[in-house]
Scaffold this motif. Structure first.
Motif, short mmCIF file in Angstrom:
data_model
loop_
_atom_site.label_atom_id
_atom_site.label_comp_id
_atom_site.label_asym_id
_atom_site.label_seq_id
_atom_site.Cartn_x
_atom_site.Cartn_y
_atom_site.Cartn_z
N VAL A 69 0.85 -1.18 0.00
CA VAL A 69 0.00 0.00 0.00
C VAL A 69 0.90 1.24 0.00
CG1 VAL A 69 -1.81 1.23 1.26
CG2 VAL A 69 -1.70 -1.27 1.35
N PRO A 70 0.78 2.08 -1.04
CA PRO A 70 1.57 3.30 -1.04
C PRO A 70 1.05 4.27 0.03
CG PRO A 70 0.30 3.10 -3.09
CD PRO A 70 -0.02 1.92 -2.24
N VAL A 71 1.97 4.84 0.80
CA VAL A 71 1.61 5.84 1.82
C VAL A 71 2.46 7.09 1.59
CG1 VAL A 71 0.80 4.18 3.54
CG2 VAL A 71 3.20 4.81 3.49
N ALA A 72 2.04 8.18 2.18
CA ALA A 72 2.77 9.46 2.06
C ALA A 72 2.98 9.84 0.59
CB ALA A 72 4.10 9.40 2.81
N GLY A 73 1.90 9.74 -0.19
CA GLY A 73 1.98 10.13 -1.60
C GLY A 73 2.87 9.23 -2.42
N GLY A 74 3.05 7.98 -1.96
CA GLY A 74 3.86 7.02 -2.70
C GLY A 74 5.33 7.05 -2.29
N ALA A 75 5.68 7.89 -1.34
CA ALA A 75 7.07 7.98 -0.89
C ALA A 75 7.51 6.70 -0.19
CB ALA A 75 7.25 9.17 0.07
N SER A 76 6.56 5.95 0.29
CA SER A 76 6.84 4.72 1.02
C SER A 76 5.73 3.72 0.74
CB SER A 76 6.89 5.08 2.51
OG SER A 76 7.27 4.01 3.29
N LYS A 77 6.02 2.44 0.95
CA LYS A 77 5.01 1.39 0.79
C LYS A 77 5.04 0.48 2.00
CE LYS A 77 4.83 1.15 -4.21
NZ LYS A 77 4.80 0.29 -5.37
N LEU A 78 3.87 0.07 2.43
CA LEU A 78 3.75 -0.86 3.54
C LEU A 78 2.98 -2.08 3.08
CD1 LEU A 78 2.65 1.48 6.48
CD2 LEU A 78 4.86 0.36 6.21
N PRO A 79 3.34 -3.28 3.58
CA PRO A 79 2.52 -4.44 3.27
C PRO A 79 1.13 -4.25 3.89
CG PRO A 79 4.38 -5.05 4.70
CD PRO A 79 4.47 -3.59 4.43
N LEU A 80 0.13 -4.72 3.20
CA LEU A 80 -1.25 -4.61 3.67
C LEU A 80 -1.39 -5.18 5.09
CD1 LEU A 80 -4.11 -3.73 2.98
CD2 LEU A 80 -4.41 -5.86 1.73
N SER A 81 -0.62 -6.21 5.40
CA SER A 81 -0.69 -6.85 6.71
C SER A 81 -0.39 -5.87 7.84
CB SER A 81 0.29 -8.02 6.79
OG SER A 81 1.62 -7.57 6.59
N ARG A 82 0.42 -4.85 7.59
CA ARG A 82 0.80 -3.89 8.62
C ARG A 82 -0.32 -2.89 8.91
NH1 ARG A 82 6.40 -2.52 8.66
NH2 ARG A 82 5.85 -1.18 10.41
#
Length: 101
Positions: A69-82
């Motif tokens: 899942v892209p967060v912070a406008g795509g600056a970072s990605k987290l697994p959906l599990s998190r």
């Protein structure tokens, strides 16, 4: 050599996507964002479909790690599990049970 991966028929995949969209959510600071609203139901359904032959529990866990899942406008990605509370993992496992043959 690994066995060929089974995937769900198109109608089952569509049904799974719809179910995931309506029943599962990510939780951020007390807010629930359903996967359908976050456009995450389709990628999760596709991952689950590809892994369904490994059983509901394994497919659920591996799929939630694989979908990012892209967060912070795509600056970072987290697994959906998190981003999902533990109860949502159990919900996903229950949903996938009906697709395991």
């Amino acid at each position: 050599m690994p066995s060929p991966q089974m995937s769900l028929p198109a109608a089952d995949l569509q049904e799974l996507q719809s179910t995931l969209a309506d029943r599962l959510y990510i939780q951020v600071s007390g807010w629930h964002l359903y996967l359908g609203d976050a456009d995450l139901a389709q990628p999760l359904a596709i991952e689950c479909s590809a892994l369904i032959d490994q059983g509901a529990s394994v497919a659920a866990r591996k799929s939630l790690e694989a979908v990012t899942v892209p967060v912070a406008g795509g600056a970072s990605k987290l697994p959906l599990s998190r981003l999902m509370p533990p109860a949502q993992l159990r919900e996903l496992e229950e949903i996938l049970e009906s697709y395991c043959r």
